[in-house]
Design a protein around this motif. Structure first.
Motif, PDB file in Angstrom:
ATOM      1  N   CYS A 217      32.293  44.270  34.276  1.00  0.00           N
ATOM      2  CA  CYS A 217      32.777  43.101  35.016  1.00  0.00           C
ATOM      3  C   CYS A 217      33.841  42.341  34.243  1.00  0.00           C
ATOM      4  O   CYS A 217      34.730  41.730  34.822  1.00  0.00           O
ATOM      5  CB  CYS A 217      31.613  42.169  35.355  1.00  0.00           C
TER       6      CYS A 217
ATOM      7  N   VAL B  88      39.960  46.759  34.506  1.00  0.00           N
ATOM      8  CA  VAL B  88      39.340  47.062  35.789  1.00  0.00           C
ATOM      9  C   VAL B  88      38.272  46.051  36.216  1.00  0.00           C
ATOM     10  O   VAL B  88      37.769  46.116  37.323  1.00  0.00           O
ATOM     11  CB  VAL B  88      38.716  48.486  35.789  1.00  0.00           C
ATOM     12  N   GLY B  89      37.916  45.133  35.343  1.00  0.00           N
ATOM     13  CA  GLY B  89      36.815  44.217  35.658  1.00  0.00           C
ATOM     14  C   GLY B  89      37.154  43.223  36.755  1.00  0.00           C
ATOM     15  O   GLY B  89      38.294  42.798  36.901  1.00  0.00           O
ATOM     16  N   ILE B  90      36.106  42.861  37.505  1.00  0.00           N
ATOM     17  CA  ILE B  90      36.347  41.988  38.662  1.00  0.00           C
ATOM     18  C   ILE B  90      36.808  40.603  38.228  1.00  0.00           C
ATOM     19  O   ILE B  90      37.646  39.985  38.889  1.00  0.00           O
ATOM     20  CB  ILE B  90      35.094  41.878  39.562  1.00  0.00           C
TER      21      ILE B  90
ATOM     22  N   ASN C  74      40.349  40.960  37.630  1.00  0.00           N
ATOM     23  CA  ASN C  74      41.022  41.213  38.912  1.00  0.00           C
ATOM     24  C   ASN C  74      41.243  39.909  39.668  1.00  0.00           C
ATOM     25  O   ASN C  74      42.304  39.685  40.254  1.00  0.00           O
ATOM     26  CB  ASN C  74      40.187  42.166  39.787  1.00  0.00           C
ATOM     27  N   VAL C  75      40.216  39.058  39.631  1.00  0.00           N
ATOM     28  CA  VAL C  75      40.340  37.767  40.328  1.00  0.00           C
ATOM     29  C   VAL C  75      41.375  36.888  39.624  1.00  0.00           C
ATOM     30  O   VAL C  75      42.217  36.266  40.267  1.00  0.00           O
ATOM     31  CB  VAL C  75      38.966  37.064  40.401  1.00  0.00           C
TER      32      VAL C  75
END
Lengths: 305, 308
Positions: free
Chosen positions: B139, B144-146, B149-150
């Protein structure tokens, strides 16, 4: 504030004043926050595991799979070492749970018998180990002196019986099986052992269920014993392999034919997501059963504690 | 087991009457002797120069050599500091969290939503430590972690969470809150469920609002359990989980993430300095025991519940 009725029920006075309404609103905001904070990471992992590795690597995945694929799961089922580790874990869990529950019952029942004079001494002998322990290295040396390093039993024996669980059983037997039953049974010539197998075990089913679940989850999730006592790759449980893949970023256990189809890094990432899912599924399948008994178990323990 | 004879009852008679129970106890007692008491005896190697060939008893005595070695070690202060900071920070964050959750769930009342929230919040407890750390790493992953990403979606820069030593403690502690709060709350929720309803009604008649009810009725009801849990938690300060810290360690965060138990593991099982590692582990246990002792004394002073 239509929720007010459901919350306050018949108590009309509740949540009328301003501070109360602020409190109620704050609580609902908090609940929604908690819900999101728990669910989002889980959904993200699930979504990523079903997404195309290229989309994952590009950081495009949020809460829904992008370019749905099962390639991560394909790798798992085509990799002999992952399948092997999975079944190793299954056998450690099954055998470990049987051994642990048996030992715990064998200890808990006699200690619940008030007519057993030695029970005070034995109880003290057990309780001491809850406050003192030899620590990591001396325990390791004992396990190694016993020749258990790299053996199947290294995963079963060193943590076989939890004294806390023995106390749980003891408390349960004492408080929920009336001693009159034993008295009348012993007049009828029922031996201690027969009373145990024919009366105590059937009457203790709820607490045995708690034990089975506690030990099974513990064994399935056990990483520490494997880290310390197992070096043999063929014996390693899923949790240790997971560590190698998830944390150490190791690529062992990859199916080569698939690895050639895409870049290694992408596959590795994919494998991490799907492994998290696969290793958690067995416990999550138990979860509906666990949760009913688990709360009871914790409460029974806390009566004593 | 040598103490048996000191008692007034006769062991022989007890055994004659209850020999089947004695037989049942053989295996559990054997387990405790072999896997709990034998390692306790093994602690003597902290005072010996343990060699595998000579065995525990055959090795030469060296007295306090390894303790001295540890105390003059420049790492010692750092290890102790890291251990204490991580565990006290952890305690400060994860101790109040379940109490707040329980009080909040109690405000929601006996609805289905409450049951749902309870099941949801303690589900993370069943996740294994390895998977938990895996979820954290994924995460918070730089690429690549969300979370990143956010951040990128919001037009901010990606942050290398796991590569920053300064973030290690926060990640460790708050992921622990994420995983353990629901489970720890069970006992508080159940206690609140057993609060005497006449107290609640009395507080309503007196015109107490919901805040006052928490203060007058609910917190006093939780007080004994909070005390016990706090003593236990203080006793666990030095026992900060080896597994999770170990799994979260990387070369970048090592200056803040090396704690006594991970150090014991590395010195002992990697470098095979068994005696030295045992001495360090024993030091840890002693500090731990002193802490639980003090916590218990303090709570006795205040006239509250105590462990013994």
């Amino acid at each position: 504030m239509h929720k007010k009725n459901a919350v306050s029920g018949t108590k009309v006075k509740l949540y009328r004043t301003l501070p109360d309404r602020i409190l109620l609103a704050a609580v609902w905001v908090m609940m929604i926050f908690i819900m999101l904070i728990i669910l989002i990471p889980v959904i993200f992992i699930v979504a990523s595991s079903f997404s195309d590795p290229r989309a994952v690597s590009a950081g495009k995945v949020f809460l829904w799979p992008v370019d749905f694929t099962l390639v991560g799961y394909d790798v798992i089922f085509q990799s002999p070492s992952i399948v092997k580790a999975f079944f190793n874990s299954v056998s450690y869990t099954v055998v470990g749970t049987i051994v642990s529950v048996t030992l715990t019952m064998l200890a808990g029942y006699p200690l619940a018998r008030t007519d057993l004079k030695i029970r005070g001494v034995v109880m003290f002998f057990f309780t001491v180990t809850m406050f003192f322990s030899g620590g990591m290295i001396p325990t390791y040396l004992v396990v190694s002196k016993l020749g258990l390093i790299d053996s199947f039993w290294a995963m079963i024996l060193p943590s076989a019986m939890g004294v806390w669980n023995v106390i749980l059983i003891k408390t349960y037997v004492q408080s929920s099986i009336p001693s009159e039953i034993f008295e009348s049974a012993s007049i009828d010539g029922c031996s201690d052992w027969k009373y145990f197998t024919d009366m105590v075990i059937p009457l203790s089913k709820p607490i045995i269920a708690v034990m089975v679940l506690l030990y099974a989850v513990g064994k399935w999730n056990d990483f520490f014993s494997a880290l310390l006592y197992l070096n043999d790759v063929n014996k390693q449980p899923l949790q240790l392999l997971l560590r190698n893949v998830l944390v150490e970023n190791d690529s062992i256990g990859m199916a080569m034919n698939l690895a050639q189809q895409m870049s290694r890094q992408e596959l590795k990432t994919q494998l991490q997501y799907s492994l998290i899912i696969v290793s958690s599924v067995p416990v999550m399948l138990l979860y509906p059963f666990i949760q009913k008994y688990f709360v009871k178990g914790i409460m029974m323990g806390s009566i004593k504690g | 087991m040598e103490k048996k004879k000191k008692k007034k009852w006769s062991l022989k008679e007890d055994f004659k009457k209850r020999w089947q129970l004695y037989l049942m106890l053989i295996l559990p007692v054997a387990y405790i002797i072999v896997f709990c008491y034998a390692p306790m005896g093994g602690i003597v190697i902290a005072f010996k120069n343990y060699s595998f060939r000579k065995g525990i008893w055959g090795s030469d005595w060296v007295g306090l050599k390894y303790f001295k070695q540890f105390f003059v070690n420049p790492d010692m202060a750092k290890l102790l500091k890291n251990t204490l900071i991580i565990s006290l920070y952890s305690l400060a964050a994860s101790f109040p969290a379940p109490i707040i959750l329980a009080l909040a769930l109690n405000i929601i009342g006996g609805t289905k939503f409450k049951k749902f929230m309870q099941s949801l919040t303690y589900a993370p407890y069943f996740i294994s430590t390895v998977v938990m750390v895996g979820i954290i790493l994924q995460c918070l992953h730089l690429n690549v972690g969300i979370v990143n990403n956010v951040l990128e979606f919001l037009g901010m820069d990606r942050i290398d969470f796991m590569g920053k030593a300064s973030l290690f403690r926060h990640i460790y502690v708050w992921s622990g809150v994420w995983q353990g709060t629901g489970y720890s709350a069970i006992i508080y929720i159940a206690t609140l469920g057993n609060v005497d309803q006449s107290l609640v009604e009395a507080s309503l008649i007196d015109g107490a609002n919901r805040w006052q009810r928490i203060k007058i009725v609910e917190l006093p009801a939780l007080k004994p359990i909070i005390t016990i849990q706090l003593i236990m938690a203080v006793g666990g300060v030095m026992g900060v989980g080896f597994e999770k810290v170990f799994l979260m360690q990387n070369s970048l965060n090592l200056p803040v993430s090396e704690i006594i138990s991970t150090y014991v593991y590395k010195r002992g099982l990697h470098d095979m300095q068994y005696s030295f590692a045992t001495a360090v582990g024993l030091f840890n246990s002693v500090v731990n025991f002193i802490l639980i002792f003090i916590a218990n004394k303090v709570s006795q002073k205040f006239g509250e519940t105590s462990l013994w």
